[in-house]
Write a protein that holds these residues in place. Structure first.
Motif, short mmCIF file in Angstrom:
data_model
loop_
_atom_site.label_atom_id
_atom_site.label_comp_id
_atom_site.label_asym_id
_atom_site.label_seq_id
_atom_site.Cartn_x
_atom_site.Cartn_y
_atom_site.Cartn_z
N CYS A 38 0.75 -1.02 -0.07
CA CYS A 38 0.14 -0.21 0.05
C CYS A 38 0.87 1.22 0.03
O CYS A 38 0.62 2.14 -0.56
CB CYS A 38 -0.83 -0.15 1.20
N ALA A 39 1.93 1.32 0.84
CA ALA A 39 2.91 2.45 0.89
C ALA A 39 3.47 2.57 -0.45
O ALA A 39 3.56 3.76 -1.09
CB ALA A 39 3.86 2.02 1.73
N GLN A 41 0.90 3.93 -2.72
CA GLN A 41 0.17 5.03 -2.32
C GLN A 41 -1.47 4.92 -2.16
O GLN A 41 -1.97 5.81 -2.67
CB GLN A 41 0.72 6.29 -3.06
#
Length: 310
Positions: free
Chosen positions: A219-220, A223
């Motif tokens: 997810c990071a 984004q």
């Protein structure tokens, strides 16, 4: 599975089986002037790739099948999917499929639709055409009769002029189907974002294939929130991100084993290199997906070329 993908379109399409046991499929292919006709019967799988820059691909089901989606859109009879140059292909085939594909050279396809008075389809995204029942049935019958002929009586294609006559007939019934169709474009902005996210997740897996990938770091990197990522994978592939990534890894291990030299140490090396560190659990998951142990895959493809039938 890999052999069928190659028979369809070289190494452009990537297949991920979603059933259990050994994958079954067959391809009947007929290359005519300006159009490549393929009839494909296969077990459940996911597929992703992109249409080459010089081609336009069309897909139509031969018989009804529930749950088939293309780039997040429902794909059912009598819908014709049009995939112009550069269009993404991210499909879910949850049941056995019997479908036909017509692959045109881009310039040939543009000439054909111009004759029909149809505006060119924008590149880079798919389009769904709702065909009339009669026109759809005629197109399916014509194309399947051609591929059946190619399978059962290939010697007929030595007859001068037959290829050109069949290509002309294919163009005629296809043009007739187009004239009676209702058109809507796929890949609205929300759908486009979902397709981008699953593509980028697959790229992230390849860049980090030798280790586990956790949802929070995925997810990071993309984004997006965990909820958004889950919704995207559910809409496009009908499964969670982690379920997809595990199956993708298993397919990559299977492909590596098919091309590796035979040795017991090689199996362990390949498995570890693809981020599987619990070997016992991996072996169970591999057996469930491919119907054989990793060592059996290695032995089966050692010193021989993979067959056309997957």
């Amino acid at each position: 599975m890999d052999a069928m993908a190659f028979a369809l379109n070289g190494d452009i399409l990537q297949f991920i089986p979603i059933g259990t046991g050994r994958f079954q499929g067959r391809v009947a292919r007929l290359k005519l002037d300006g159009v490549d006709i393929r009839r494909v019967v296969h077990a459940p799988f996911l597929v992703h790739g992109e249409v080459p820059s010089d081609q336009v691909a069309l897909n139509l089901q031969v018989s009804p099948s529930e749950g088939l989606t293309l780039n997040g859109d429902t794909f059912e009879l009598p819908t014709l999917a049009v995939l112009p140059e550069g269009a993404a292909i991210q499909a879910v085939c949850p049941t056995e499929q019997d479908r036909i594909a017509l692959v045109f050279r881009a310039e040939e396809f543009d000439r054909l639709i111009e004759v029909c008075g149809i505006q060119a389809f924008p590149r880079g995204r798919h389009h769904m055409l709702r065909l009339g029942e009669e026109q759809s049935g005629r197109l399916v019958r014509t194309v399947t009769a051609m591929t059946d002929l190619a399978e059962t009586t290939p010697s007929l294609f030595a007859v001068p002029g037959l290829d050109a006559a069949l290509a002309e007939e294919c163009h005629r019934v296809f043009a007739d189907a187009l004239l009676g169709s209702e058109h809507h474009s796929g890949c609205a902005r929300k759908t486009g974002d979902m397709l981008r996210q699953v593509r980028e997740a697959d790229d992230f897996l390849h860049a980090n294939i030798d280790r586990p990938i956790y949802t929070r770091e995925l997810c990071a990197a993309l984004q997006v929130s965990a909820r958004t990522l889950h919704q995207s994978f559910s809409a496009v592939y009908g499964m969670s991100p982690q379920a997809y990534l595990k199956r993708r890894r298993l397919v990559l291990v299977h492909r590596a084993l098919r091309s590796a030299r035979q040795s017991r140490a090689m199996v362990k090396s390949i498995v570890l290199a693809h981020g599987f560190f619990h070997l016992g659990r991996f072996a169970q998951e591999y057996m469930a997906m491919f119907g054989e142990m990793p060592s059996e895959t290695l032995a089966r493809y050692h010193d021989r070329t993979a067959p056309v039938m997957a």
